[in-house]
Design an enzyme around this catalytic site. Structure first.
Site, PDB file in Angstrom:
ATOM      1  CG  ASN A  84       6.186  -4.548 -13.304  1.00 37.15           C
ATOM      2  OD1 ASN A  84       5.395  -5.389 -13.524  1.00 37.15           O
ATOM      3  ND2 ASN A  84       7.426  -5.093 -13.579  1.00 37.15           N
ATOM      4  CG  ASP A  85       4.610  -3.917  -8.685  1.00 41.25           C
ATOM      5  OD1 ASP A  85       4.460  -4.858  -9.481  1.00 41.25           O
ATOM      6  OD2 ASP A  85       5.130  -3.198  -7.895  1.00 41.25           O
ATOM      7  CB  VAL A  86      -0.278   0.325 -11.470  1.00 40.28           C
ATOM      8  CG1 VAL A  86       0.333   1.113 -10.084  1.00 40.28           C
ATOM      9  CG2 VAL A  86       0.411   0.898 -12.564  1.00 40.28           C
TER      10      VAL A  86
END
Length: 459
Positions: free
Chosen positions: A385-387
């Site tokens: 998600n964040d990456v």
């Protein structure tokens, strides 16, 4: 055994440590490197037992049996998803062992040198921070009491500085008056508070950095204890762990656009709140099915798979490998894009894919896949998600602002496999999900790949 012979064997053990670390830098040689390092440690332990002229080995044998049993049980039963928690606990145990050994030496010695007392103070301070910081990291990862979100309060950095200054002041008193052992335990108590304060502002997105740093601290504490008990191999081993941990922490900081100095002093502050999930996603999410994705694969020449923590949770690595092999058998090139901080500890995704025998040359680092992103026909994001969140590039005030990402938004089509639109560790929405070239495949990671595998076989 003579002192020269002991030091020679210690040198041999140290050489095995260094050579083992060198072999650990590549998956093909990592197992051999691990074995070499273990042999070096076994040699060091055996020689140390003879060096100290121990008269009664019964307690030592009991400790070895109990410790080995617990260690073997943990290693066999631990789930891959819980590996970061286990690493956090082991870091903490290292810090606790260092401060306890230093404390016992302080209370049993009759003569004190400045080298000895400074080393004792360093062991107590760093060991206490490591133990309690690691327990907080473990709890945040396991979510027993604290959740993964960062915890902030007013004047947090000022409080941290005051506690650190108090610890240094008590350490100075300990050096000046080493016969008064109560200063040591006051120092350990202050270090324990500092360890908690140091770890609570770290959120889930920064947890790989915290794990690396605590690993480094455990090594430094061990090296300091080596000076306390005048054991050369403990100084060497602790220094290797401390130095390699700091290097890895620096690599992680660069991968997340974090300041190493801020991480070292626990100065990771709160970020500005961004737009809500409703405003980011409203009316713009397009869902897809296994059959539709299989049609995309049919026309694709290059497919990129970007794994994240969700891959570990669903244990989908084996079926991911099966799908990659099937696509390659049909003439489609498949590569894997690995972000340095994907998962909850460094190398988490590499370990998972290696477990499934995915060829190492198929694993590409972030910069390499970003350079080829314009030639990627289908990018499949599973559990990450964040990456892959474009906000890292567009909003410098975001909690992930400035963090390098795998730029799957530049691929021709992006398929995101997730159970829901829930945020990642950073706790912010991901505009990637609502982009024109993005399709959401809502499912458990393993089930999604099983369905994809069946759909590709039928196509």
């Amino acid at each position: 055994m003579s002192l020269n012979a002991i030091n020679f064997i210690y040198l041999l053990a140290a050489a095995l440590f260094v050579f083992g670390i060198k072999l650990l830098t590549h998956p093909r040689t990592a197992v051999r490197g691990n074995l070499l390092s273990a042999v070096g440690m076994a040699i060091a332990i055996i020689v140390t037992l003879f060096d100290q002229h121990i008269l009664d080995f019964r307690l030592i044998l009991i400790g070895v049996v109990v410790g080995s049993g617990i260690g073997a049980l943990l290693a066999l039963r631990i789930r891959m998803t819980a590996m970061p928690q286990m690493v956090a606990l082991l870091n903490g145990f290292g810090g606790a062992a260092s401060l306890l050994v230093a404390g016992v030496e302080l209370m049993t010695r009759g003569q004190f040198t400045h080298q000895f007392t400074i080393a004792v103070a360093a062991s107590g301070l760093i060991g206490g921070v490591t133990f309690w910081g690691s327990l907080i990291a473990f709890d945040k990862l396991q979510e027993f009491v604290l959740k993964g979100n960062p915890i902030h309060f007013p004047a947090q950095q000022t409080v941290n500085f005051i506690v650190l200054a108090a610890g240094v002041a008590v350490g100075v008193l300990l050096v000046l008056f080493p016969e008064n052992a109560v200063y040591y335990w006051i120092l350990v108590a202050i270090a324990s508070v500092l360890g908690i304060l140091f770890a609570i502002p770290v959120g889930g997105a920064d947890m790989p950095v915290l794990i690396c740093l605590l690993n480094s601290y455990s090594g430094i504490a061990a090296a300091a204890t080596g000076f306390v008990i005048e054991n050369n191999v403990l100084i060497i081993a602790g220094s290797l762990v401390g130095a390699s941990g700091i290097i890895l922490t620096n690599i992680m900081c660069k991968a997340m656009n974090r300041s190493l100095i801020n991480v070292l002093v626990g100065a990771i502050g709160p970020s500005v709140a961004g737009p809500s999930a409703d405003s980011v996603y409203a009316g713009r999410i397009k869902s897809t099915t296994a059959e539709e994705v299989a049609m995309l694969f049919e026309a694709a020449q290059r497919v990129l798979i970007v794994p994240g923590y969700g891959l570990a949770v669903s244990q989908a690595q084996h079926v991911v490998r099966d799908l990659a092999n099937l696509l390659e058998a049909r003439g489609t090139e498949v590569i894997f894009g690995i972000h340095p901080v994907a998962g909850r500890m460094p190398g988490h995704m590499n370990v998972l894919l290696a477990e499934a025998d995915v060829p190492y040359d198929k694993l590409k680092e972030m910069d390499e896949v970003n350079g080829e992103m314009d030639q990627i026909d289908v990018a499949v994001v599973v559990g990450a998600n964040d990456v892959v969140n474009p906000v890292a590039k567009t909003d410098p005030k975001s909690v992930i602002g400035g963090m390098p990402i795998i730029e799957v938004d530049r691929a021709r089509t992006v398929v995101v496999i997730k159970r829901s639109l829930s945020p990642g560790f950073a706790g912010i929405p991901n505009p990637l999900f609502a982009m024109d070239n993005a399709l959401m495949f809502f499912a458990d990671g393993k089930k999604a790949f099983l369905d994809l595998l069946a759909a590709v076989k039928e196509s």
